[in-house]
Enzyme design. Structure first.
Site, PDB file in Angstrom:
ATOM      1  N   GLU A 172      29.711  78.496 137.816  1.00  8.93           N
ATOM      2  CA  GLU A 172      30.351  79.200 138.956  1.00  8.93           C
ATOM      3  C   GLU A 172      29.682  80.483 139.405  1.00  8.93           C
ATOM      4  OE1 GLU A 172      34.295  79.996 137.771  1.00  8.93           O
ATOM      5  OE2 GLU A 172      34.763  77.816 137.199  1.00  8.93           O
ATOM      6  N   HIS A 220      38.169  78.916 141.163  1.00  6.36           N
ATOM      7  CA  HIS A 220      38.780  79.199 139.975  1.00  6.36           C
ATOM      8  C   HIS A 220      39.738  80.231 140.210  1.00  6.36           C
ATOM      9  CE1 HIS A 220      37.500  80.221 135.445  1.00  6.36           C
ATOM     10  NE2 HIS A 220      38.959  80.212 135.838  1.00  6.36           N
TER      11      HIS A 220
HETATM   12  N1  LIG Z   1      42.050  78.113 136.611  1.00 13.88           N
HETATM   13  C1  LIG Z   1      42.142  79.244 135.946  1.00 13.88           C
HETATM   14  O1  LIG Z   1      42.387  80.374 136.794  1.00 13.88           O
HETATM   15  C2  LIG Z   1      42.732  79.392 134.789  1.00 13.88           C
HETATM   16  C3  LIG Z   1      43.813  80.542 134.416  1.00 13.88           C
HETATM   17  C4  LIG Z   1      44.130  80.734 133.064  1.00 13.88           C
HETATM   18  C5  LIG Z   1      43.693  79.786 131.949  1.00 13.88           C
HETATM   19  N2  LIG Z   1      42.698  78.675 132.285  1.00 13.88           N
HETATM   20  C6  LIG Z   1      42.425  77.999 131.367  1.00 13.88           C
HETATM   21  O2  LIG Z   1      43.237  76.996 130.867  1.00 13.88           O
HETATM   22  C7  LIG Z   1      43.205  76.465 129.777  1.00 13.88           C
HETATM   23  C8  LIG Z   1      44.446  76.387 128.988  1.00 13.88           C
HETATM   24  O3  LIG Z   1      44.875  77.796 128.777  1.00 13.88           O
HETATM   25  P1  LIG Z   1      46.176  78.048 127.770  1.00 13.88           P
HETATM   26  O4  LIG Z   1      46.511  79.447 127.891  1.00 13.88           O
HETATM   27  O5  LIG Z   1      47.329  77.192 127.870  1.00 13.88           O
HETATM   28  O6  LIG Z   1      45.406  77.958 126.431  1.00 13.88           O
HETATM   29  P2  LIG Z   1      46.317  77.517 124.914  1.00 13.88           P
HETATM   30  O7  LIG Z   1      45.019  77.881 123.806  1.00 13.88           O
HETATM   31  O8  LIG Z   1      47.617  78.164 124.788  1.00 13.88           O
HETATM   32  O9  LIG Z   1      46.286  75.935 124.918  1.00 13.88           O
HETATM   33  C9  LIG Z   1      45.190  74.914 124.805  1.00 13.88           C
HETATM   34  C10 LIG Z   1      46.058  73.665 124.236  1.00 13.88           C
HETATM   35  O10 LIG Z   1      44.927  72.709 124.383  1.00 13.88           O
HETATM   36  C11 LIG Z   1      44.850  72.016 122.867  1.00 13.88           C
HETATM   37  N3  LIG Z   1      43.480  71.214 123.031  1.00 13.88           N
HETATM   38  C12 LIG Z   1      42.191  71.927 122.736  1.00 13.88           C
HETATM   39  N4  LIG Z   1      41.192  70.967 122.928  1.00 13.88           N
HETATM   40  C13 LIG Z   1      41.946  69.680 123.146  1.00 13.88           C
HETATM   41  C14 LIG Z   1      41.538  68.384 123.335  1.00 13.88           C
HETATM   42  N5  LIG Z   1      40.344  68.191 123.059  1.00 13.88           N
HETATM   43  N6  LIG Z   1      42.533  67.412 123.501  1.00 13.88           N
HETATM   44  C15 LIG Z   1      43.788  67.845 123.387  1.00 13.88           C
HETATM   45  N7  LIG Z   1      44.228  69.060 123.200  1.00 13.88           N
HETATM   46  C16 LIG Z   1      43.431  69.869 123.100  1.00 13.88           C
HETATM   47  C17 LIG Z   1      45.391  73.161 121.848  1.00 13.88           C
HETATM   48  O11 LIG Z   1      45.499  72.623 120.772  1.00 13.88           O
HETATM   49  C18 LIG Z   1      46.060  74.006 122.442  1.00 13.88           C
HETATM   50  O12 LIG Z   1      47.547  73.655 122.411  1.00 13.88           O
HETATM   51  C19 LIG Z   1      42.148  77.321 129.070  1.00 13.88           C
HETATM   52  O13 LIG Z   1      40.993  76.553 129.139  1.00 13.88           O
HETATM   53  C20 LIG Z   1      42.075  78.483 129.882  1.00 13.88           C
HETATM   54  O14 LIG Z   1      40.992  79.174 129.854  1.00 13.88           O
HETATM   55  C21 LIG Z   1      42.302  78.546 133.662  1.00 13.88           C
END
Ligand SMILES: NC(=O)c1ccc[n+]([C@@H]2O[C@H](COP(=O)([O-])OP(=O)(O)OC[C@H]3O[C@@H](n4cnc5c(N)ncnc54)[C@H](O)[C@@H]3O)[C@@H](O)[C@H]2O)c1
Length: 398
Positions: free
Chosen positions: A258, A281
């Site tokens: 990015e 993002h």
């Molecule tokens: N787009 C954005 O601006 C933005 C903002 C916030 C968070 N995010 C991203 O969103 C994602 C989720 O955030 P969150 O706070 O819910 O995270 P979190 O850690 O609470 O949840 C992630 C979940 O994914 C599961 N997981 C991991 N790998 C997996 C796989 N291969 N298959 C199935 N399940 C799997 C984990 O067990 C966990 O329950 C993160 O990658 C975070 O960086 C993006």
């Protein structure tokens, strides 16, 4: 103490740290490795978002660093183990922008189902394309959530309120919210859902985990969203599936590489494809979320420096500590080997120091013991510092 806040962190963070007595420098963009090393000289606290990488080399050359604040959710831009091994606490904001991501995902599912971006650009081009073909309600549709953590589970609740049938798959054993159905495998979810949305975390094992094989297993004319991390999806494979019509639409907010700054050029194989929503993002980028992140992480950094509190630290053992008015507090981060607590206490006893309160917690290779004492001779501090297990010793107050 000095704090450096990069990447336009919300001003709440600056005011919390200034009020706590920090000298604060703020910058708008991210810094690359050499710039960062230079900027970190003499800095105690650094605040970053997702674009600044704190590598082992940066840590090695930034001896004064006490704590890192990730003013975002993800922390895979930080060498967490190396930071812990150097006694540098790291904090993030795991919950502050959850709702913002959920709302964007819902908006995009509706926008794709109604082909809103196409209708919008036709009308801007002066074409009145009133037509219901290919436009659908989302009520009753099957939503498949991959990754049922903070975001995935909240999306589950909001989506059910809109009448979607929710299915999810998580590698961990997660409790289903409402009437959501847990799938036993990713394959089951892909074969069931009409909309697949990724909310997995950024662990390195997830690199490229969603590619040609997974798209092939998705239902014909399904919709796809990725608002998690860019590197988890093979976007060339997504492009092929969009062009062939197998996938009817996609919404993508995150990319493997990015641009560093607002206004920088951006390229993706997904550009120019109809019914594809590309956003820079911004899933968590609302004023509400940024404000909460600024408040949340800055408070964690302040409480760590002033009280030794490590609650919700992503790399140190967690201890929640009250303020200690008067007296002194010793925070001792050490290698987690048997007998450290006994050694700490025998050093204090040798120097005639009375222990008023003590808490210990361990996490993997590290232990963290916090001891409240009325006074502390310099010789006792020197002996604690000289213990071979000591990673970092701080004395707060007095
Ligand atoms: N787009 C954005 O601006 C933005 C903002 C916030 C968070 N995010 C991203 O969103 C994602 C989720 O955030 P969150 O706070 O819910 O995270 P979190 O850690 O609470 O949840 C992630 C979940 O994914 C599961 N997981 C991991 N790998 C997996 C796989 N291969 N298959 C199935 N399940 C799997 C984990 O067990 C966990 O329950 C993160 O990658 C975070 O960086 C993006």
């Amino acid at each position: 103490m000095k704090a450096l806040l990069l990447e336009s962190i919300h001003p709440f963070a600056e005011s919390i740290l200034r009020e706590a007595g920090f000298e604060v420098e703020t910058r708008t963009g991210a810094l690359d490795e050499p710039e960062l090393v230079e900027a970190l000289q003499g800095v105690d606290l650094v605040g970053i978002r997702s674009k600044t990488e704190i590598t082992p080399a940066v840590l090695e050359k930034s001896a004064g660093l006490t704590a890192i604040g990730a003013f975002c959710i993800g922390t895979n831009q930080i060498a967490l183990d190396e930071a812990a091994a150097r006694g540098i606490a790291t904090f993030n904001a795991p919950f502050s922008n959850t709702r913002s991501v959920v709302e964007l995902a819902i908006a995009e599912i509706i926008a794709m189902a109604r082909r809103l971006t196409e209708k919008d650009s036709s009308l801007h081009d002066g074409v009145w394309d009133k037509n219901s073909k290919g436009s659908h309600e989302i009520r009753g549709r099957k939503l498949g959530i991959v990754g049922y953590g903070n975001i995935g589970s909240q999306l589950s609740v909001v989506a059910e309120m809109l009448g979607l049938q929710v299915f999810f798959y998580d590698t961990d054993d997660k409790l289903a919210m409402g009437n959501a159905h847990r799938c036993d495998s990713l394959e089951e979810l892909l074969e069931t859902a009409e909309v697949i949305t990724l909310h997995v975390d950024g662990r390195s094992g997830n690199a490229g985990f969603f590619g040609a094989e997974q798209f092939a297993k998705m239902r014909e004319r399904a919709l796809f969203l990725n608002l998690s991390r860019g590197f988890v999806v093979d976007y060339e494979a997504l492009r092929e599936n969009l062009l062939s019509g197998h996938i009817a639409g996609a919404a993508v907010d995150v990319f493997p590489t990015e641009p560093k700054k607002r206004g920088d050029a951006f390229h993706s194989p997904l550009q120019g494809i109809p019914n594809v929503i590309l956003t820079p993002h911004i899933g968590g980028s609302t004023e509400e979320a940024q404000e909460d992140i600024g408040r949340f992480v800055a408070s964690k950094l302040r409480d760590y420096v002033q009280r030794g509190t490590t609650t919700l630290s992503v790399n140190l053992p967690s201890l929640t500590l009250e303020e200690r008015p008067g007296g002194r507090r010793i925070t001792h981060l050490h290698r987690n080997t048997p007998g450290v607590l006994a050694k700490v206490n025998s050093i204090l006893a040798e120097h005639g120091v009375n222990i008023e309160g003590q808490l210990l917690n361990t996490r993997g290779e590290n232990g963290y013991v916090v001891t409240d004492v009325p006074q502390l001779p310099d010789a006792a501090v020197a002996d604690l510092q000289a213990m071979p297990e000591t990673i970092q010793l701080r004395v707060i107050g007095g």
